[in-house]
Design an enzyme around this catalytic site. Sequence first.
Site, PDB file in Angstrom:
ATOM      1  CB  ALA B  94      21.864 -21.830  17.651  1.00 44.92           C
ATOM      2  CG  HIS B  95      24.274 -23.316  14.170  1.00 46.26           C
ATOM      3  ND1 HIS B  95      23.497 -23.665  13.090  1.00 46.26           N
ATOM      4  CD2 HIS B  95      24.060 -22.008  14.399  1.00 46.26           C
ATOM      5  CE1 HIS B  95      22.844 -22.593  12.702  1.00 46.26           C
ATOM      6  NE2 HIS B  95      23.159 -21.572  13.470  1.00 46.26           N
ATOM      7  CG  ASN B  96      27.673 -28.841  19.160  1.00 45.15           C
ATOM      8  OD1 ASN B  96      28.861 -28.683  18.850  1.00 45.15           O
ATOM      9  ND2 ASN B  96      27.300 -29.444  20.279  1.00 45.15           N
ATOM     10  CG  PHE B 107      28.643 -25.136  21.414  1.00 45.82           C
ATOM     11  CD1 PHE B 107      29.609 -26.022  21.859  1.00 45.82           C
ATOM     12  CD2 PHE B 107      28.185 -24.157  22.271  1.00 45.82           C
ATOM     13  CE1 PHE B 107      30.109 -25.934  23.154  1.00 45.82           C
ATOM     14  CE2 PHE B 107      28.672 -24.062  23.574  1.00 45.82           C
ATOM     15  CZ  PHE B 107      29.647 -24.950  24.012  1.00 45.82           C
ATOM     16  CB  VAL B 108      26.415 -20.657  17.445  1.00 38.05           C
ATOM     17  CG1 VAL B 108      25.789 -19.274  17.615  1.00 38.05           C
ATOM     18  CG2 VAL B 108      27.503 -20.628  16.389  1.00 38.05           C
TER      19      VAL B 108
END
Lengths: 160, 149
Positions: B94-96, B107-108
């Site tokens: 999702a996020h990095n 990251f998530v």
Amino acid sequence: MIDAKDREIIEALQGGLPLVSAPYAQVAKTLGLDEDALLYRLAELKSRGVIRRIAAAPNHYKLGMTSNGMTVWDVDDARITKLGAQIGALPFVTHCYERPRALPDWPYNLFAMVHGSDRDEVEEKRAEIAAILGDACRAKDILYSTRILKKTGLRLKTKG
Amino acid sequence: MTLDATDRAILNRMQDDLPLTNHPYAVIADDLDIAESDLLNRLSRLKDERIITRFGPFFDAAAMGGAFCLCAMAVPIEEFETVLTKVNAHPEVAHNYERTHRLNMWFVLATETPEGIAATAEAIERETGIAVLQFPKLQEFFIGFRVAA
């Protein structure tokens, strides 16, 4: 778990809530529900924790908070719950979590995200956290983000 | 754009929960002692200027039966872009963020089932040959970000 109607509601709201006087009525209409039925469903999703809150996500960069540091701490396990709550309550901490250590590489169990207009400001705030943790903290570090590599919101698969 | 005192008060208040009532913005406007139309206009402007990136419900993947997990990798600099392409190719990422540490890629993972976290982490390890450390949350301490009002 969520049913098919909940899923439709979540999908309809992933892009956000309309900025109009009666936003729920507008969303309900697109889903073929009446407003009360949607409000009831949303209250239910909230009570089950599927919806945490209905709120704004601020853009820290646009607010001049261009420096972002993930501060990490090795905090005495016996004291982390009380101290974590104190750190999470600081106005400049956006996210604060207890996470498992990954020994030997990673001794830290408390993560607190700090935003500031530059690294000096982030360091000042980090010192405030260190002062609160005191002797409960055995080791610490800070990881600045140097690049956003990917950023997407929660996306449900179209079929679950 | 510059934010005046009202914009700042709005930005702080709107990070708290919006009520589930027919005219929720009117309730907030009342709290802030401004007209509902003024609040809606200012919110639209804050969104257009991307000072607010999104306004709406925050969902918890875990409560929907899914899971989130913060992960980190120590990626050799010369392999960074190659590894990044492989990691980001997973829709579960999702996020990095690139960060200043030996563990330089954070990251998530967001998956629809708890098992999805381990499966995705293992797939990334297989594809890159680099260990994926997992840091799931054990406790959350949250208040949120506040601008000086």
